[in-house]
Design an enzyme around this catalytic site. Sequence first.
Site, PDB file in Angstrom:
ATOM      1  N   GLU A   1      10.310   6.753   0.000  1.00 42.58           N
ATOM      2  CA  GLU A   1      10.602   5.270   0.242  1.00 42.58           C
ATOM      3  C   GLU A   1      11.329   4.816  -1.008  1.00 42.58           C
ATOM      4  O   GLU A   1      12.272   4.352  -0.812  1.00 42.58           O
ATOM      5  CB  GLU A   1       9.265   4.390   0.408  1.00 42.58           C
ATOM      6  CG  GLU A   1       9.693   3.032   0.687  1.00 42.58           C
ATOM      7  CD  GLU A   1       8.460   2.163   1.221  1.00 42.58           C
ATOM      8  OE1 GLU A   1       8.620   0.934   1.325  1.00 42.58           O
ATOM      9  OE2 GLU A   1       7.476   2.539   0.900  1.00 42.58           O
TER      10      GLU A   1
ATOM     11  N   SER B   1       8.461  -5.576   8.122  1.00 44.85           N
ATOM     12  CA  SER B   1       9.812  -5.492   8.280  1.00 44.85           C
ATOM     13  C   SER B   1      10.018  -5.208   9.614  1.00 44.85           C
ATOM     14  O   SER B   1       9.424  -3.998  10.315  1.00 44.85           O
ATOM     15  CB  SER B   1      10.433  -4.888   7.267  1.00 44.85           C
ATOM     16  OG  SER B   1      10.265  -5.485   6.014  1.00 44.85           O
TER      17      SER B   1
ATOM     18  N   ASN C   1       8.450  -3.744  -8.584  1.00 48.13           N
ATOM     19  CA  ASN C   1       8.972  -3.154  -9.730  1.00 48.13           C
ATOM     20  C   ASN C   1       8.089  -2.927 -10.845  1.00 48.13           C
ATOM     21  O   ASN C   1       8.147  -2.179 -11.842  1.00 48.13           O
ATOM     22  CB  ASN C   1      10.472  -3.701 -10.216  1.00 48.13           C
ATOM     23  CG  ASN C   1      11.419  -3.127  -9.111  1.00 48.13           C
ATOM     24  OD1 ASN C   1      11.138  -2.805  -8.090  1.00 48.13           O
ATOM     25  ND2 ASN C   1      12.737  -3.288  -9.402  1.00 48.13           N
ATOM     26  N   GLU C   2       7.066  -4.156 -10.939  1.00 48.24           N
ATOM     27  CA  GLU C   2       6.060  -4.091 -11.862  1.00 48.24           C
ATOM     28  C   GLU C   2       5.354  -2.874 -11.836  1.00 48.24           C
ATOM     29  O   GLU C   2       4.886  -2.089 -12.758  1.00 48.24           O
ATOM     30  CB  GLU C   2       5.193  -5.368 -11.916  1.00 48.24           C
ATOM     31  CG  GLU C   2       5.958  -6.406 -12.481  1.00 48.24           C
ATOM     32  CD  GLU C   2       6.952  -7.182 -11.539  1.00 48.24           C
ATOM     33  OE1 GLU C   2       6.997  -6.890 -10.392  1.00 48.24           O
ATOM     34  OE2 GLU C   2       7.887  -7.991 -12.017  1.00 48.24           O
TER      35      GLU C   2
ATOM     36  N   GLN D   1       6.504  -0.727   9.533  1.00 49.55           N
ATOM     37  CA  GLN D   1       5.516  -0.457   8.627  1.00 49.55           C
ATOM     38  C   GLN D   1       4.320  -1.274   8.805  1.00 49.55           C
ATOM     39  O   GLN D   1       4.486  -2.397   8.431  1.00 49.55           O
ATOM     40  CB  GLN D   1       5.984  -0.211   7.074  1.00 49.55           C
ATOM     41  CG  GLN D   1       4.852   0.344   6.378  1.00 49.55           C
ATOM     42  CD  GLN D   1       5.785   0.441   4.836  1.00 49.55           C
ATOM     43  OE1 GLN D   1       6.393  -0.209   4.570  1.00 49.55           O
ATOM     44  NE2 GLN D   1       5.535   1.551   4.138  1.00 49.55           N
ATOM     45  N   GLY D   2       2.834  -0.869   8.924  1.00 55.98           N
ATOM     46  CA  GLY D   2       1.916  -1.934   8.697  1.00 55.98           C
ATOM     47  C   GLY D   2       1.085  -1.398   7.837  1.00 55.98           C
ATOM     48  O   GLY D   2       0.062  -0.846   7.824  1.00 55.98           O
TER      49      GLY D   2
ATOM     50  N   SER E   1       0.875  -3.395   4.259  1.00 52.29           N
ATOM     51  CA  SER E   1       0.413  -4.497   3.090  1.00 52.29           C
ATOM     52  C   SER E   1      -0.601  -5.284   4.167  1.00 52.29           C
ATOM     53  O   SER E   1      -0.623  -5.309   5.271  1.00 52.29           O
ATOM     54  CB  SER E   1       1.288  -5.539   2.899  1.00 52.29           C
ATOM     55  OG  SER E   1       2.070  -4.722   2.246  1.00 52.29           O
TER      56      SER E   1
END
Lengths: 390, 332
Positions: free
Chosen positions: A244, A161, A373-374, A126-127, A129
């Site tokens: 996801e 990742s 999670n924020e 996955q690209g 970020s």
Amino acid sequence: MIDLDLSPRYEAFRDECRTWLLDNKPDRALESMDTPGGFEQHREWERVLFDGGWSVPAWPAVYGGRDCDLMEWLIYEEEYWSSGVPGRVSANGVSLLAPTIFNFGTTEQRDHFLPRMAAGTDIWAQGWSEPDAGSDLAAIKTRAIRDGDQFVINGQKTWCSRGAWADWIFCIVRTDADAERHRGLTYLLVPADAPGLERRPIGRLDGEPGFAEIFFDDCRVSVDNALGEEGQGWAVAMAAAGSERGLNLRSPGRFMAAAERLRVLATELQSSGDRIDCRLRDEVTDAWIRSEAYRWQTYFTASRLMEGDELGSEASLMKVFWSEMDLELHATAMRLLGDRGELAPDAPDSVDRGAWLDGYVFALSGPIYAGTNEIQRNIIAERVLGLPRR
Amino acid sequence: MRFSFSAEQDMFRDTVRDLLADRCSPGAIRASWDEDGRVAGLWAALGEVGLTAVLAPESVGGLAMKEIDLVRPIEEVGYAGVPEPLAEHAGVAVPALAEGGSPGLAEAAAAGEITCSIGLGAGGRYVLAAEIADLLVMERSGELYAVPSGVITLTPQPSVDQSRRLCEVDFDVADATPLVGADPGVASDRAVLFAAAQCLGVARRLLDATVEYVGTRHQFGKPVGSYQAVKHQLSDVRIATEFAAPLVYRAAWSIAAESTTTLDRRRDVSMAKAVASDAVDRACRVALQCHGAIGYTIEYDLQLWLKRGWALSSAWGDARFHRDRVSESLGI
């Protein structure tokens, strides 16, 4: 109607699944998939799964699946993780990209990419970020300027990742330089060997190099590699973000298996003379209860989805729950192990070849990836509870 | 495998919810404190919609349904803050009387003509509403008895929650009718289950009330509910109820399911109460904190659910007690 017994059909499916997995389980544990050798070993395992018809059971048979319904898929996942077979190097593609290809891909894209993904021929990373676009994903700066029937990409992606050795990367890039934030983005599929693409592994907290940053320097890809419409990348990407966070990425099976291993660890340590006080015992049991809560909440949700409902922002509830459950579970294991917790796999006294420490370090990434999670708690507050944005 | 409620089950739940919203307002609850603890007309109205007859067989005029049909209506009892022993009556006493070979009593209880409460084993030492009950289902030395109100001696044990009028109850078994065939273990599991269902309802009520409050209360020129520090606490309550509910429903199904053993049933019920108690504890803490000083007053209605939450969290075994039972079943 509620009937929590498995019908004979599902029981038979469970047996078939379990038998195949145990018959085909590799003789030896594979190396970490985040090492070059381990990556290829895991690719071979994907091929074994594919040849047996078990790599993507929920997909249509025409793309290499076996048309399983959601319940069968959950049963498969329970059996998969309890059988102790290797993890899935294809997970990013299968759980994050494939739903988007099914939803938005052209016939040509589906026919080309899906069977290759199912067979492990193409492993995806996955690209999304970027150095300045993490939680604030809409701040993406990587640009792809159209030049005839090609896009010319310039910029940088990071925290990918499996990015170091993946064959393909699914990216979100800015195709309209004048547009801001969520507008003017396009979902683009980029082969990792495209000229002008370079990648550099980033040493992860656990010391393994599979994590990568990716640099684009006048990297050219065909406009046919856009997934969904040009400029619609945000909407296309968000349709998969739900999968996801929720069901697709983390089925209950793996946590049920982990909680059971934790229970066994506690009983083994106890019988070999370790003192487990009532507080620690509560923690072990709580991990087990939480995995059951996640399991039944998932069955509850799956029943709703099978009746035609869709998973919306509630996916954020699941993401927070499983990531923090996993972390607590492994933190409990570390407390059970006490001074043996820090031992590396090759230390003479290490327990379970250091697997709990590895699991703990990996679990620490759960509350960060797939949207911190924020951010998830903001989504829950605003979109599930309806609290004011500002 | 199918884990979704039917349209009929939804409708029944909604009927109970609407009835309670109409007849059991906070004002009505407070008014009951000055009387005998009852909300005028409520018991009869709930009997009319069939809530008291759910777990009774057809032979005594019941609806012959199961715990899974009653679990969400009892959740609504918690949500509304009902000050009467509905869970004890409909969820535990009615089936115990029917199973215990007392068809006459079971029929009167199922119709809502009499009011029952219960006193069982370790978790049910203090009997709710014993002063107004016509009949108590009590456990003595591993047996259940139907005990008429005329033969009991009461020692009041006032609760923090004015709606919960608790007593210790003494009686002579010679004056009671043995409920032969009613399993005290099942009765106790039902009591735990329906306490868990009420915890869930109370937690949801606290969450709804707090979401509403922080959406309207302004400080520094904007709603306090727009601050992340507040949002995140409320999200945590929502997560807690989201993952407690399926375990409570699962336990409700287990009690009646032929495929579950006694041990499974007990473990499922204990898992449900452990997570429901934890959820309502968190809801109480967060609701009060996010309301601030207004929540700390006796006039403001939040206190009705705070106190019910504190009480129900530990009634019929608190989270620790039930986690301990799960530990034993897991061999830890």
